[in-house]
Design a protein around this motif. Structure first.
Motif, short mmCIF file in Angstrom:
data_model
loop_
_atom_site.label_atom_id
_atom_site.label_comp_id
_atom_site.label_asym_id
_atom_site.label_seq_id
_atom_site.Cartn_x
_atom_site.Cartn_y
_atom_site.Cartn_z
N LEU A 91 0.86 -1.18 0.00
CA LEU A 91 0.00 0.00 0.00
C LEU A 91 0.90 1.23 0.00
N ASN A 92 0.68 2.10 -0.96
CA ASN A 92 1.46 3.34 -1.01
C ASN A 92 0.52 4.53 -1.06
N ILE A 93 1.08 5.71 -1.03
CA ILE A 93 0.27 6.93 -0.98
C ILE A 93 -0.62 7.06 -2.21
N GLY A 94 -0.14 6.64 -3.36
CA GLY A 94 -0.96 6.71 -4.58
C GLY A 94 -2.20 5.84 -4.47
N LYS A 95 -2.04 4.61 -3.99
CA LYS A 95 -3.20 3.72 -3.82
C LYS A 95 -4.19 4.30 -2.81
N ILE A 96 -3.67 4.84 -1.73
CA ILE A 96 -4.55 5.43 -0.71
C ILE A 96 -5.35 6.59 -1.28
N ILE A 97 -4.69 7.45 -2.03
CA ILE A 97 -5.37 8.61 -2.64
C ILE A 97 -6.47 8.15 -3.60
N PHE A 98 -6.15 7.19 -4.46
CA PHE A 98 -7.13 6.77 -5.45
C PHE A 98 -8.26 5.94 -4.85
N ILE A 99 -7.99 5.18 -3.81
CA ILE A 99 -9.07 4.50 -3.08
C ILE A 99 -9.99 5.55 -2.45
N GLY A 100 -9.41 6.61 -1.91
CA GLY A 100 -10.22 7.70 -1.35
C GLY A 100 -11.09 8.36 -2.40
N ILE A 101 -10.56 8.54 -3.61
CA ILE A 101 -11.35 9.13 -4.70
C ILE A 101 -12.53 8.22 -5.06
N ILE A 102 -12.27 6.91 -5.11
CA ILE A 102 -13.36 5.97 -5.41
C ILE A 102 -14.44 6.05 -4.34
N ILE A 103 -14.05 6.03 -3.08
CA ILE A 103 -15.02 6.09 -1.98
C ILE A 103 -15.79 7.40 -2.02
N THR A 104 -15.10 8.50 -2.31
CA THR A 104 -15.77 9.80 -2.43
C THR A 104 -16.81 9.77 -3.55
N GLY A 105 -16.48 9.16 -4.67
CA GLY A 105 -17.43 9.06 -5.78
C GLY A 105 -18.64 8.23 -5.44
N VAL A 106 -18.44 7.12 -4.75
CA VAL A 106 -19.57 6.26 -4.37
C VAL A 106 -20.48 6.99 -3.38
N VAL A 107 -19.88 7.65 -2.38
CA VAL A 107 -20.69 8.42 -1.42
C VAL A 107 -21.43 9.55 -2.14
N GLY A 108 -20.76 10.20 -3.07
CA GLY A 108 -21.39 11.27 -3.83
C GLY A 108 -22.59 10.78 -4.63
N LEU A 109 -22.48 9.61 -5.23
CA LEU A 109 -23.62 9.04 -5.96
C LEU A 109 -24.79 8.74 -5.02
N LYS A 110 -24.48 8.22 -3.85
CA LYS A 110 -25.53 7.93 -2.86
C LYS A 110 -26.22 9.22 -2.45
N LEU A 111 -25.45 10.26 -2.17
CA LEU A 111 -26.04 11.55 -1.79
C LEU A 111 -26.85 12.16 -2.92
N ALA A 112 -26.36 12.04 -4.15
CA ALA A 112 -27.10 12.56 -5.30
C ALA A 112 -28.41 11.81 -5.49
N HIS A 113 -28.39 10.50 -5.25
CA HIS A 113 -29.61 9.71 -5.35
C HIS A 113 -30.61 10.14 -4.27
N ASN A 114 -30.14 10.38 -3.05
CA ASN A 114 -31.03 10.82 -1.98
C ASN A 114 -31.65 12.17 -2.31
N ASN A 115 -30.86 13.12 -2.84
CA ASN A 115 -31.39 14.43 -3.22
C ASN A 115 -32.42 14.30 -4.33
N GLU A 116 -32.19 13.39 -5.26
CA GLU A 116 -33.10 13.18 -6.37
C GLU A 116 -34.43 12.63 -5.89
N THR A 117 -34.40 11.66 -4.97
CA THR A 117 -35.64 11.05 -4.50
C THR A 117 -36.40 11.95 -3.53
#
Length: 111
Positions: free
Chosen positions: A81-107
């Motif tokens: 595990l290096n800093i690059g992997k940590i950063i990009f895993i964080g970006i993925i998690i941020t995107g998934v949470v963002g989609l969930k929040l966008a879905h909640n706002n839509e509904t």
């Protein structure tokens, strides 16, 4: 929690199970089990897509699988595990949470 979100969680868990199986299977019947787990996984995904946007379900499925596979590689298979992997895993998690929040706002906006 909506039952469809339970299916999203289950499909994400089963995806990690078959990815783990890909790395550990050594005889034919292991592969048979993996195929069975994949079929169950896709069943859960189709159930989740009945009441949730397919794009959201797939994004969570892919994000959980990508993040889970990267972490599984580190914790079970001796990967690093290096800093690059940590950063990009964080970006993925941020995107998934963002989609969930966008879905909640839509509904919430629907009467």
């Amino acid at each position: 929690m909506n039952k469809s979100w339970l299916y999203v969680i289950l499909t994400s868990i089963f995806e990690l199970i078959w990815v783990f199986g890909f790395n550990t299977a050594s005889v034919w019947w292991h592969w048979l089990i993996i195929v069975f787990v994949i079929l169950i996984d896709f069943h859960f995904m189709s159930k989740a897509c009945e009441n949730l946007p397919t794009g959201t379900v797939y994004a969570i499925f892919a994000g959980a699988g990508t993040t889970g596979a990267a972490l599984m590689d580190v914790f079970f298979f001796g990967g690093h595990l290096n800093i690059g992997k940590i950063i990009f895993i964080g970006i993925i998690i941020t995107g998934v949470v963002g989609l969930k929040l966008a879905h909640n706002n839509e509904t919430e906006g629907v009467a």
